[in-house]
Design a protein around this motif. Sequence first.
Motif, PDB file in Angstrom:
ATOM      1  N   MET A   7       0.578  -1.223   0.093  1.00  0.00           N
ATOM      2  CA  MET A   7       0.234   0.086   0.023  1.00  0.00           C
ATOM      3  C   MET A   7       0.758   1.297   0.361  1.00  0.00           C
ATOM      4  SD  MET A   7      -3.021  -1.117   2.794  1.00  0.00           S
ATOM      5  CE  MET A   7      -3.884   0.516   2.416  1.00  0.00           C
ATOM      6  N   THR A   8       0.398   2.500  -0.360  1.00  0.00           N
ATOM      7  CA  THR A   8       1.334   3.217  -0.705  1.00  0.00           C
ATOM      8  C   THR A   8       0.695   3.928   0.534  1.00  0.00           C
ATOM      9  OG1 THR A   8      -0.145   4.480  -2.078  1.00  0.00           O
ATOM     10  CG2 THR A   8       1.214   4.204  -3.471  1.00  0.00           C
ATOM     11  N   PRO A   9       1.993   4.993   1.381  1.00  0.00           N
ATOM     12  CA  PRO A   9       1.490   5.577   2.072  1.00  0.00           C
ATOM     13  C   PRO A   9       0.238   7.071   1.892  1.00  0.00           C
ATOM     14  CG  PRO A   9       3.799   6.098   2.170  1.00  0.00           C
ATOM     15  CD  PRO A   9       3.165   5.295   0.910  1.00  0.00           C
ATOM     16  N   LYS A  10      -0.819   7.653   2.409  1.00  0.00           N
ATOM     17  CA  LYS A  10      -1.193   8.869   2.414  1.00  0.00           C
ATOM     18  C   LYS A  10      -0.890   9.968   2.252  1.00  0.00           C
ATOM     19  CE  LYS A  10      -6.033   5.885   2.633  1.00  0.00           C
ATOM     20  NZ  LYS A  10      -7.230   6.399   3.236  1.00  0.00           N
ATOM     21  N   PRO A  11      -0.961  10.838   2.055  1.00  0.00           N
ATOM     22  CA  PRO A  11      -0.247  11.953   2.382  1.00  0.00           C
ATOM     23  C   PRO A  11      -0.853  12.923   3.336  1.00  0.00           C
ATOM     24  CG  PRO A  11      -1.136  12.416   0.245  1.00  0.00           C
ATOM     25  CD  PRO A  11      -1.735  10.840   0.475  1.00  0.00           C
ATOM     26  N   ASN A  12      -0.106  13.170   4.637  1.00  0.00           N
ATOM     27  CA  ASN A  12      -0.414  13.891   5.675  1.00  0.00           C
ATOM     28  C   ASN A  12      -1.067  15.320   5.148  1.00  0.00           C
ATOM     29  OD1 ASN A  12       0.380  11.626   7.660  1.00  0.00           O
ATOM     30  ND2 ASN A  12       2.311  13.648   7.563  1.00  0.00           N
ATOM     31  N   LEU A  13      -2.839  15.354   5.254  1.00  0.00           N
ATOM     32  CA  LEU A  13      -3.409  16.072   5.680  1.00  0.00           C
ATOM     33  C   LEU A  13      -3.317  17.317   6.585  1.00  0.00           C
ATOM     34  CD1 LEU A  13      -5.825  14.889   2.205  1.00  0.00           C
ATOM     35  CD2 LEU A  13      -3.320  16.189   1.848  1.00  0.00           C
ATOM     36  N   THR A  14      -3.791  18.945   6.296  1.00  0.00           N
ATOM     37  CA  THR A  14      -4.201  19.306   7.853  1.00  0.00           C
ATOM     38  C   THR A  14      -5.231  19.328   7.268  1.00  0.00           C
ATOM     39  OG1 THR A  14      -4.407  21.501   6.098  1.00  0.00           O
ATOM     40  CG2 THR A  14      -2.273  20.603   7.250  1.00  0.00           C
ATOM     41  N   PRO A  15      -6.310  19.680   8.565  1.00  0.00           N
ATOM     42  CA  PRO A  15      -7.740  19.621   8.641  1.00  0.00           C
ATOM     43  C   PRO A  15      -8.078  20.626   7.579  1.00  0.00           C
ATOM     44  CG  PRO A  15      -6.347  19.944  11.088  1.00  0.00           C
ATOM     45  CD  PRO A  15      -5.360  19.899   9.375  1.00  0.00           C
ATOM     46  N   GLU A  44      -7.318  21.112   4.107  1.00  0.00           N
ATOM     47  CA  GLU A  44      -6.957  20.664   3.308  1.00  0.00           C
ATOM     48  C   GLU A  44      -7.947  19.185   3.133  1.00  0.00           C
ATOM     49  OE1 GLU A  44      -2.725  19.014   3.259  1.00  0.00           O
ATOM     50  OE2 GLU A  44      -1.886  21.447   2.364  1.00  0.00           O
ATOM     51  N   LYS A  45      -8.173  18.352   4.116  1.00  0.00           N
ATOM     52  CA  LYS A  45      -9.160  17.646   4.628  1.00  0.00           C
ATOM     53  C   LYS A  45     -10.481  18.261   4.025  1.00  0.00           C
ATOM     54  CE  LYS A  45      -6.816  14.942   7.632  1.00  0.00           C
ATOM     55  NZ  LYS A  45      -7.305  13.691   8.667  1.00  0.00           N
ATOM     56  N   GLU A  46     -10.955  19.356   5.095  1.00  0.00           N
ATOM     57  CA  GLU A  46     -12.289  19.841   4.536  1.00  0.00           C
ATOM     58  C   GLU A  46     -11.852  20.660   2.943  1.00  0.00           C
ATOM     59  OE1 GLU A  46     -15.596  21.444   5.494  1.00  0.00           O
ATOM     60  OE2 GLU A  46     -14.404  19.783   6.770  1.00  0.00           O
ATOM     61  N   ILE A  47     -11.295  21.077   2.258  1.00  0.00           N
ATOM     62  CA  ILE A  47     -11.417  21.567   1.197  1.00  0.00           C
ATOM     63  C   ILE A  47     -11.739  19.574  -0.381  1.00  0.00           C
ATOM     64  CG2 ILE A  47      -9.749  22.090  -1.219  1.00  0.00           C
ATOM     65  CD1 ILE A  47      -8.531  23.905   1.108  1.00  0.00           C
ATOM     66  N   GLN A  48     -10.897  18.836   0.837  1.00  0.00           N
ATOM     67  CA  GLN A  48     -11.369  17.869  -0.526  1.00  0.00           C
ATOM     68  C   GLN A  48     -12.584  17.333  -0.594  1.00  0.00           C
ATOM     69  OE1 GLN A  48      -8.573  14.774   0.646  1.00  0.00           O
ATOM     70  NE2 GLN A  48      -8.574  12.969  -0.595  1.00  0.00           N
ATOM     71  N   SER A  49     -13.568  17.776   1.161  1.00  0.00           N
ATOM     72  CA  SER A  49     -14.323  17.112   1.462  1.00  0.00           C
ATOM     73  C   SER A  49     -15.513  18.181   0.528  1.00  0.00           C
ATOM     74  CB  SER A  49     -15.012  17.109   2.731  1.00  0.00           C
ATOM     75  OG  SER A  49     -16.007  16.940   2.982  1.00  0.00           O
ATOM     76  N   LEU A  50     -15.105  19.511   0.504  1.00  0.00           N
ATOM     77  CA  LEU A  50     -16.499  20.144  -0.588  1.00  0.00           C
ATOM     78  C   LEU A  50     -16.225  19.915  -1.527  1.00  0.00           C
ATOM     79  CD1 LEU A  50     -15.820  23.639   2.538  1.00  0.00           C
ATOM     80  CD2 LEU A  50     -17.821  22.047   1.835  1.00  0.00           C
ATOM     81  N   PHE A  51     -14.951  19.876  -1.641  1.00  0.00           N
ATOM     82  CA  PHE A  51     -14.663  20.165  -3.805  1.00  0.00           C
ATOM     83  C   PHE A  51     -15.960  18.481  -3.901  1.00  0.00           C
ATOM     84  CE2 PHE A  51     -12.508  18.877  -7.405  1.00  0.00           C
ATOM     85  CZ  PHE A  51     -12.703  19.897  -8.061  1.00  0.00           C
ATOM     86  N   ALA A  52     -15.160  17.273  -3.157  1.00  0.00           N
ATOM     87  CA  ALA A  52     -16.260  16.611  -3.701  1.00  0.00           C
ATOM     88  C   ALA A  52     -17.843  16.042  -3.058  1.00  0.00           C
ATOM     89  CB  ALA A  52     -15.345  14.975  -2.602  1.00  0.00           C
ATOM     90  N   ARG A  53     -18.069  17.566  -2.877  1.00  0.00           N
ATOM     91  CA  ARG A  53     -19.347  17.618  -3.005  1.00  0.00           C
ATOM     92  C   ARG A  53     -19.712  18.456  -3.967  1.00  0.00           C
ATOM     93  NH1 ARG A  53     -20.637  18.888   2.740  1.00  0.00           N
ATOM     94  NH2 ARG A  53     -18.420  18.721   3.395  1.00  0.00           N
TER      95      ARG A  53
END
Length: 51
Positions: free
Chosen positions: A1-9, A11-20
């Motif tokens: 498995m490839t390691p997941k990049p460490n995301l700041t909170p 960055e996680k929120e941006i990713q979540s909103l963009f995915a929605r």
Amino acid sequence: MTPKPNLTPKEKEIQSLFARGKSPETIAIRMGMKVSKVMMVIAMLPKMMLL
């Protein structure tokens, strides 16, 4: 498995909103950030997230 990049909170929120389906402009306004910073985070997302 490839390691997941460490995301700041933020960055996680941006990713979540963009995915929605939120636009980068909406995300920037909601989070109080510049659109260019939001676009930079979106550009770093894995390609699978963008499909």
